[in-house]
Write an enzyme that holds these catalytic residues in place. Structure first.
Site, PDB file in Angstrom:
ATOM      1  N   ARG A 162       0.855  -1.181   0.000  1.00  0.00           N
ATOM      2  CA  ARG A 162       0.000   0.000   0.000  1.00  0.00           C
ATOM      3  C   ARG A 162       0.897   1.240   0.000  1.00  0.00           C
ATOM      4  O   ARG A 162       2.057   1.182   0.420  1.00  0.00           O
ATOM      5  CB  ARG A 162      -0.903   0.028   1.234  1.00  0.00           C
ATOM      6  N   LYS A 186      -2.269  -1.987   7.932  1.00  0.00           N
ATOM      7  CA  LYS A 186      -3.431  -1.401   8.598  1.00  0.00           C
ATOM      8  C   LYS A 186      -3.573  -1.963  10.006  1.00  0.00           C
ATOM      9  O   LYS A 186      -3.274  -3.125  10.258  1.00  0.00           O
ATOM     10  CB  LYS A 186      -4.701  -1.693   7.791  1.00  0.00           C
ATOM     11  N   HIS A 259      -1.913   2.408  -6.159  1.00  0.00           N
ATOM     12  CA  HIS A 259      -2.751   1.251  -5.842  1.00  0.00           C
ATOM     13  C   HIS A 259      -2.951   0.348  -7.059  1.00  0.00           C
ATOM     14  O   HIS A 259      -3.196  -0.847  -6.907  1.00  0.00           O
ATOM     15  CB  HIS A 259      -4.096   1.720  -5.295  1.00  0.00           C
ATOM     16  N   ARG A 262      -0.317  -2.178  -6.959  1.00  0.00           N
ATOM     17  CA  ARG A 262      -0.671  -3.211  -5.972  1.00  0.00           C
ATOM     18  C   ARG A 262      -1.688  -4.180  -6.576  1.00  0.00           C
ATOM     19  O   ARG A 262      -1.552  -5.402  -6.424  1.00  0.00           O
ATOM     20  CB  ARG A 262      -1.237  -2.541  -4.725  1.00  0.00           C
ATOM     21  N   HIS A 285      -4.447  -8.631   3.727  1.00  0.00           N
ATOM     22  CA  HIS A 285      -5.900  -8.522   3.864  1.00  0.00           C
ATOM     23  C   HIS A 285      -6.365  -9.290   5.107  1.00  0.00           C
ATOM     24  O   HIS A 285      -5.991 -10.449   5.294  1.00  0.00           O
ATOM     25  CB  HIS A 285      -6.610  -9.103   2.635  1.00  0.00           C
ATOM     26  N   TYR A 294     -10.001 -10.461  -6.832  1.00  0.00           N
ATOM     27  CA  TYR A 294      -9.004 -10.668  -7.881  1.00  0.00           C
ATOM     28  C   TYR A 294      -9.262 -11.939  -8.674  1.00  0.00           C
ATOM     29  O   TYR A 294      -8.697 -12.122  -9.744  1.00  0.00           O
ATOM     30  CB  TYR A 294      -7.599 -10.711  -7.278  1.00  0.00           C
TER      31      TYR A 294
END
Length: 317
Positions: A162, A186, A259, A262, A285, A294
């Site tokens: 990210r 995150k 992004h 990514r 994730h 994806y």
């Protein structure tokens, strides 16, 4: 008859609980600045809507009920607000009221069972492999900015980072022997991701030129992996600008942002490996459903696999 003038700023008794919540997210949960800004914006918008409603003058965050929240959400729907924006607002409210519950300031969470409009999930855009190769095919041997930028681009695509993760990297986050990178994602969660040889070579070349930008770094930025000619850790905004610059310079026809690199990493990895769990770990994730988007990116590849593998995929002559 003139309408009463609406307030554009929340009173202290409405704003203080939001500030307490944001403090908790920042210092106890390690949320990024962008996430904090989003939570603040969503909660202030709801607060102002209630605060400025003449029928709800006696309400506050501790007495607001599901009925008022439903009415607010319906107002947003009728105003044509996108489902995804409404979902962000409800998610912020749910987290906020959970915080108030944990602080013993409420007994319930009035946002918990709010129904959300269904939003179509956009497929993330990505570059084809040939486009990535073309983007990265430039000489950076003698130019310090080109050297830094190539290392940034290579690392985005090599490890699926990210933007915030990349700008916060330090030199000592790289394990050169194991070819691994320590990333703080995150929620302040740490993960280790592999780094490809081409990305490592580009980083090494950048580090050999980095001293020209690092002579006057502040103490907090001494170990920053990527720094600017302003002698400080590179900013997310600067990285976005440099990515767009190189996309234009390399003749890519589409708008490129970090992004998208990514997304390209994720889709190319999944196309080659078909290992959804591994890609989930690499991307950091929390939920597999986030990664599953994806699986819809390469219909041609899936069709070929089906045609070659399924016993009844093709009619026999």
């Amino acid at each position: 008859m003139t309408q009463p003038k609406q307030e554009s700023v929340l009173s202290v008794d409405w704003q203080q609980p939001i500030d307490n919540f944001l403090y908790y997210l920042q210092y106890e949960r390690g949320y990024s600045k962008n996430t904090l800004a989003s939570y603040q914006r969503q909660l202030q918008q709801v607060g102002l809507s209630v605060y400025n409603n003449p029928e709800w003058q006696q309400l506050n965050w501790f007495t607001l009920e599901q009925a008022q929240l439903k009415q607010h959400i319906n107002t947003l729907r009728l105003a044509g607000i996108k489902p995804r924006t409404i979902a962000l607002k409800v998610a912020a409210l749910r987290s906020f009221f959970s915080f108030l519950q944990a602080q013993k300031l409420r007994q319930d969470n009035p946002a918990l069972y709010l129904t959300l409009p269904k939003a179509a999930r956009d497929l993330p855009k990505n570059l084809a492999i040939d486009q990535v190769n073309h983007l990265l095919n430039f000489d950076s041997s003698d130019d310090i900015l080109a050297s830094r930028d190539k290392a940034i681009l290579e690392l985005f695509y090599s490890s699926g980072l990210r933007l915030e993760e990349l700008v916060n990297l330090n030199i000592n986050d790289i394990d050169w022997q194991q070819k691994l990178l320590r990333v703080i994602g995150k929620g302040n969660k740490q993960r280790l991701v592999p780094v490809g040889s081409l990305a490592l070579n580009a980083i090494q070349h950048w580090l050999s030129m980095r001293p020209a930008f690092s002579q006057q770094l502040a103490e907090a930025d001494k170990l920053a992996l990527f720094v600017s000619k302003q002698h400080k850790r590179i900013s997310a905004r600067h990285v976005r600008q440099r990515v767009q610059l190189w996309a234009k310079q390399q003749g890519l026809s589409q708008h490129l942002h970090p992004h998208m690199l990514r997304h390209s990493f994720a889709s190319h990895m999944l196309e080659s490996s078909q290992d959804l769990r591994a890609v989930q770990e690499l991307l950091g994730h929390a939920n597999l459903s986030t990664t599953q988007v994806y699986t819809h990116l390469d219909f041609t590849h899936l069709a070929k696999v089906y045609d070659s593998a399924h016993p009844r995929a093709k009619k026999k002559s």
